[in-house]
Design a protein around this motif. Structure first.
Motif, PDB file in Angstrom:
ATOM      1  N   ALA A  54       6.769  -4.094  -6.369  1.00  0.00           N
ATOM      2  CA  ALA A  54       5.766  -5.092  -5.976  1.00  0.00           C
ATOM      3  C   ALA A  54       4.770  -4.496  -4.986  1.00  0.00           C
ATOM      4  CB  ALA A  54       6.461  -6.317  -5.377  1.00  0.00           C
ATOM      5  N   ARG A  55       5.212  -3.632  -4.091  1.00  0.00           N
ATOM      6  CA  ARG A  55       4.313  -3.040  -3.090  1.00  0.00           C
ATOM      7  C   ARG A  55       3.273  -2.123  -3.737  1.00  0.00           C
ATOM      8  NH1 ARG A  55       6.514  -4.159   1.962  1.00  0.00           N
ATOM      9  NH2 ARG A  55       8.729  -4.726   1.858  1.00  0.00           N
ATOM     10  N   LYS A  56       3.574  -1.600  -4.914  1.00  0.00           N
ATOM     11  CA  LYS A  56       2.619  -0.717  -5.574  1.00  0.00           C
ATOM     12  C   LYS A  56       1.383  -1.465  -6.063  1.00  0.00           C
ATOM     13  CE  LYS A  56       6.156   2.618  -6.965  1.00  0.00           C
ATOM     14  NZ  LYS A  56       6.868   3.275  -8.076  1.00  0.00           N
ATOM     15  N   TYR A  57       1.462  -2.776  -6.112  1.00  0.00           N
ATOM     16  CA  TYR A  57       0.302  -3.592  -6.501  1.00  0.00           C
ATOM     17  C   TYR A  57      -0.569  -3.948  -5.290  1.00  0.00           C
ATOM     18  CZ  TYR A  57       2.367  -4.339 -11.122  1.00  0.00           C
ATOM     19  OH  TYR A  57       2.873  -4.160 -12.390  1.00  0.00           O
ATOM     20  N   LEU A  58      -0.147  -3.555  -4.085  1.00  0.00           N
ATOM     21  CA  LEU A  58      -0.862  -3.901  -2.861  1.00  0.00           C
ATOM     22  C   LEU A  58      -1.675  -2.715  -2.344  1.00  0.00           C
ATOM     23  CD1 LEU A  58       2.054  -5.752  -0.983  1.00  0.00           C
ATOM     24  CD2 LEU A  58       0.418  -6.696  -2.629  1.00  0.00           C
ATOM     25  N   ALA A  95      -1.620  -3.334   3.222  1.00  0.00           N
ATOM     26  CA  ALA A  95      -0.831  -4.526   2.914  1.00  0.00           C
ATOM     27  C   ALA A  95       0.605  -4.152   2.573  1.00  0.00           C
ATOM     28  CB  ALA A  95      -1.463  -5.295   1.756  1.00  0.00           C
ATOM     29  N   ALA A  96       0.801  -3.053   1.851  1.00  0.00           N
ATOM     30  CA  ALA A  96       2.148  -2.624   1.470  1.00  0.00           C
ATOM     31  C   ALA A  96       2.988  -2.274   2.690  1.00  0.00           C
ATOM     32  CB  ALA A  96       2.070  -1.426   0.526  1.00  0.00           C
ATOM     33  N   LYS A  97       2.359  -1.672   3.714  1.00  0.00           N
ATOM     34  CA  LYS A  97       3.091  -1.291   4.921  1.00  0.00           C
ATOM     35  C   LYS A  97       3.466  -2.504   5.776  1.00  0.00           C
ATOM     36  CE  LYS A  97       0.901   3.274   5.299  1.00  0.00           C
ATOM     37  NZ  LYS A  97      -0.041   4.107   6.094  1.00  0.00           N
ATOM     38  N   SER A  98       2.616  -3.511   5.829  1.00  0.00           N
ATOM     39  CA  SER A  98       2.836  -4.650   6.738  1.00  0.00           C
ATOM     40  C   SER A  98       3.551  -5.829   6.084  1.00  0.00           C
ATOM     41  CB  SER A  98       1.495  -5.133   7.296  1.00  0.00           C
ATOM     42  OG  SER A  98       0.635  -5.570   6.251  1.00  0.00           O
ATOM     43  N   TRP A  99       3.670  -5.820   4.769  1.00  0.00           N
ATOM     44  CA  TRP A  99       4.257  -6.970   4.052  1.00  0.00           C
ATOM     45  C   TRP A  99       5.743  -7.090   4.365  1.00  0.00           C
ATOM     46  CZ3 TRP A  99       6.090  -7.452  -1.574  1.00  0.00           C
ATOM     47  CH2 TRP A  99       6.099  -8.801  -1.977  1.00  0.00           C
ATOM     48  N   ARG A 100       6.168  -8.206   4.909  1.00  0.00           N
ATOM     49  CA  ARG A 100       7.566  -8.477   5.236  1.00  0.00           C
ATOM     50  C   ARG A 100       7.973  -9.825   4.634  1.00  0.00           C
ATOM     51  NH1 ARG A 100       7.088  -4.011   6.108  1.00  0.00           N
ATOM     52  NH2 ARG A 100       7.577  -2.759   7.947  1.00  0.00           N
ATOM     53  N   THR A 113      -4.207  -9.374   0.084  1.00  0.00           N
ATOM     54  CA  THR A 113      -3.676 -10.556   0.784  1.00  0.00           C
ATOM     55  C   THR A 113      -2.450 -11.104   0.047  1.00  0.00           C
ATOM     56  OG1 THR A 113      -5.208 -11.983  -0.437  1.00  0.00           O
ATOM     57  CG2 THR A 113      -5.918 -11.192   1.750  1.00  0.00           C
ATOM     58  N   PRO A 114      -1.314 -10.424   0.118  1.00  0.00           N
ATOM     59  CA  PRO A 114      -0.106 -10.942  -0.537  1.00  0.00           C
ATOM     60  C   PRO A 114       0.416 -12.176   0.190  1.00  0.00           C
ATOM     61  CG  PRO A 114       0.459  -9.061   0.822  1.00  0.00           C
ATOM     62  CD  PRO A 114      -1.045  -9.164   0.841  1.00  0.00           C
ATOM     63  N   PRO A 115       1.216 -13.001  -0.468  1.00  0.00           N
ATOM     64  CA  PRO A 115       1.792 -14.175   0.206  1.00  0.00           C
ATOM     65  C   PRO A 115       2.641 -13.743   1.409  1.00  0.00           C
ATOM     66  CG  PRO A 115       2.103 -14.314  -2.169  1.00  0.00           C
ATOM     67  CD  PRO A 115       1.595 -12.941  -1.889  1.00  0.00           C
ATOM     68  N   LYS A 116       2.716 -14.631   2.399  1.00  0.00           N
ATOM     69  CA  LYS A 116       3.482 -14.310   3.605  1.00  0.00           C
ATOM     70  C   LYS A 116       4.990 -14.361   3.365  1.00  0.00           C
ATOM     71  CE  LYS A 116      -0.093 -15.822   6.841  1.00  0.00           C
ATOM     72  NZ  LYS A 116      -0.439 -16.748   7.957  1.00  0.00           N
ATOM     73  N   ASP A 171      14.069  -6.233   3.308  1.00  0.00           N
ATOM     74  CA  ASP A 171      13.533  -5.831   4.610  1.00  0.00           C
ATOM     75  C   ASP A 171      14.565  -5.090   5.449  1.00  0.00           C
ATOM     76  OD1 ASP A 171      11.079  -6.864   4.036  1.00  0.00           O
ATOM     77  OD2 ASP A 171      11.351  -8.728   5.142  1.00  0.00           O
ATOM     78  N   SER A 172      15.736  -5.713   5.681  1.00  0.00           N
ATOM     79  CA  SER A 172      16.747  -5.109   6.557  1.00  0.00           C
ATOM     80  C   SER A 172      17.574  -4.031   5.873  1.00  0.00           C
ATOM     81  CB  SER A 172      17.687  -6.193   7.083  1.00  0.00           C
ATOM     82  OG  SER A 172      18.491  -6.710   6.031  1.00  0.00           O
TER      83      SER A 172
END
Length: 612
Positions: free
Chosen positions: A82-86, A90-95, A164-167, A207-208
């Motif tokens: 999923a991060r490859k689409y960002l 955005a890929a680094k900060s998406w949590r 701008t991925p969803p939060k 994440d964890s």
């Protein structure tokens, strides 16, 4: 990679036993078009693993949006696909793992028309069922609540990417149940442990990177859910966490789970440490197939022991209700009688007997419903006309009380519901008198009855109730409209326990069976669950175990004749499961032993209860 090779890759993954999401072909950004659904996974199977497919080179904006939404539902560790689409930032900060938005079905997506300097923009929408918050707790949404988010696409290295991925993760209900599993963590209310339901990832958290056991322990240490927090406490000192770097927890050769904690737990006393260990043991014991025999809490060095606790000792610390000796019901002569449910299973000729004490002698009224205290020494009975609530000793000496502990002023018959005891010895009942409706509590079963404020009742009538053994939750069956009832769970707040003189109240009602269009009966069950009898819209009446947070159905019971008019009773004892007992319109009192079929106990009987 163009569309054809990627589709072929999807087929090969399926042939190998993995399930891959279908990938759309390349397309240019449309300037108009209809709303299209992102299809949810069909059915729920926790053994199925879903993997997204990376974006194709020079993929159009529409394909990037679709591929990202599908990859969000994947089992990829850290959601790498999923991060490859960002975009890189955005890929680094998406949590997204900190919260989940659960939708009734998939997301609908549509392009936003109009020129924008940044690039194309897509709107994604769906009907919200619930959110899972930062404490991992499931919170149902109001029916009809809508989710909306805008995905802004930009050119990065000549490729369309989402800025701008969803939060949060956004999942359909079926995908959510595939990726997440319900577990209970436990906290103390007085001397009793209370189940606090949460959800953790079936596999490693994105994440964890923690496994499910470690996620659950981490959630326990973080504290109770916001809904339960006002009425429970954790024995773990504030700031207690797992030892830094802990990603998995393991069992030793004696089936002991060893849990290293940080320095915040270094100076706890042994009694406090034992309570901490009891919370932890009850939290993890149903999470794995092995079920730990013991837990050991370790100091921050990861080697020296703080304390250890086995399952037998944990039960004494946890304040669990005693195992019931009898099951009770009202027979066709309107007497309160009892029977040993295990004896019925072993010998189907076993007969009910009148309860001991004054109720075994001629009484000035017949019984319509009853509740028995957890120590099985007192019965609370409602007179046949439904106006008087009496507390009668079933042990020792003494006669029938001269006065009821509560009297309904209603002019019609049957205005008092069946009563309910909590483990602290308080007695609860609801009055359905249209002129004086309300919920009442009799402290200790002997004090003056007190009216209890129920926040959020909004004029709905309480048609039946059941207090959980821990005394901090109450299940209320509410009349939404004539002939239609729904199930809600409220939090019982007792300021008196904290030394204040404010009255006891019930707060924050939440839907406990939103899947049911009409609820007929309910009872608390082990592990903080509910057994609910009711029907879905357009469906037939069924009996189902359900999670008390309203999130999902846990299991269904075999059908019984005449469930249209039924009351049901379940023992909350976790150590030795007891048969389910119900009132069937066709057969009277029927009993369902674990792993067996329904047995008829007494024709003409009604109002079955276990202690509580």
């Amino acid at each position: 990679m163009d569309a054809e090779p990627r589709s072929a890759r999807t087929i090969r993954l399926c042939a190998l036993g993995a399930v891959a999401l279908l990938v759309a072909g390349c397309a240019s950004m449309p300037t108009h078009g209809e709303i299209r659904d992102v299809k949810a996974s069909q059915g729920v199977d926790s053994q199925v693993r879903v993997f997204g497919v990376p974006p194709a080179d020079k993929a159009g904006a529409a394909e990037i949006v679709k591929g990202f939404l599908e990859a969000m539902t994947s089992d990829d560790p850290q959601l790498e696909t999923a991060r490859k689409y960002l975009t890189e930032d955005a890929a680094k900060s998406w949590r997204p793992g900190s919260a989940v938005t659960v939708l009734k079905s998939g997301l609908s997506r549509s392009p936003v028309t109009g020129e924008r300097d940044e690039g194309p923009r897509w709107k994604v929408t769906g009907e919200k069922l619930a959110t899972v918050d930062e404490r991992s707790a499931y919170q149902p949404e109001t029916a009809g609540s809508q989710y909306e988010w805008f995905l802004q696409l930009v050119q990065e290295n000549k490729q369309w990417r989402i800025a701008t991925p969803p939060k949060s993760l956004v999942l359909s209900e079926s995908d959510f149940q595939r990726l997440y599993m319900p577990v209970n963590k436990y906290y103390f209310a007085g001397d009793a442990l209370v189940a606090d339901p949460v959800y953790v990832r079936q596999r490693a958290d994105p994440d964890s990177r923690m496994d499910p056991t470690t996620q659950t322990v981490q959630s326990l240490l973080a504290g109770p859910s916001n809904w339960l927090a006002p009425v429970v406490e954790s024995s773990f000192p504030t700031g207690t966490e797992l030892r830094e770097g802990t990603k998995s927890l393991s069992y030793d050769g004696q089936n002991t789970l060893r849990v290293p904690l940080n320095e915040k737990a270094e100076n706890v006393t042994q009694p406090q440490c034992k309570k901490m260990a009891a919370q932890l043991l009850y939290t993890v014991k149903d999470l794995t197939g092995s079920r730990p025999d013991q837990v050991e809490l370790l100091r921050a060095d990861g080697k020296s022991s703080l304390c250890s606790l086995n399952a037998v000792t944990a039960r004494t610390i946890a304040g669990r209700p005693r195992a019931p000796e009898y099951q009770y019901f009202v027979d066709k002569e309107k007497r309160l009688v009892r029977i040993k449910p295990d004896a019925v299973v072993e010998d189907q000729q076993a007969k009910p007997e009148p309860v001991p004490g004054p109720l075994n002698t001629p009484v000035p009224f017949k019984v319509s419903s009853a509740a028995v205290s957890y120590d099985e020494r007192h019965a609370a009975v409602v007179s046949e006309d439904g106006h008087g609530l009496y507390v009668v000793a079933m042990a020792g000496i003494g006669g029938m009380p001269e006065q009821p502990v509560h009297t309904s002023k209603g002019a019609r018959l049957g205005t008092l519901t069946a009563p309910s005891w909590d483990a602290a010895g308080d007695l609860w009942v609801a009055d359905q008198d249209p002129q004086h409706p309300g919920l009442w509590r009799v402290p200790g079963g002997t004090g003056a009855a007190e009216k209890v404020e129920v926040a959020g009742l909004d004029g709905r009538k309480i048609t039946s109730l059941k207090v959980s053994a821990d005394g901090v939750r109450i299940a209320l069956r509410l009349e939404q409209a004539p002939g239609r009832t729904t199930l809600w769970v409220g939090r019982i707040e007792r300021p008196e326990a904290k030394g204040t003189k404010e009255p006891v109240s019930v707060r924050e009602l939440r839907a406990a069976a939103p899947q049911m269009a009409d609820v007929k009966a309910m009872s608390w069950a082990p592990r903080g669950r509910l057994l609910v009898v009711g029907r879905e819209s357009g469906g037939v009446v069924q009996a189902r175990y359900m999670l008390a947070d309203g999130s999902m159905v846990a299991a269904s019971l075999p059908a019984a004749t005449g469930l249209e008019a039924v009351t049901v009773a379940v023992s909350e004892d976790e150590a030795k499961p007891k048969p389910v007992v119900a009132h069937s319109k066709e057969d009277g009192i029927v009993l369902l032993p674990p792993g067996a079929q329904w047995l008829t106990v007494a024709a003409g009987g009604e109002a079955p209860v276990y202690p509580g």
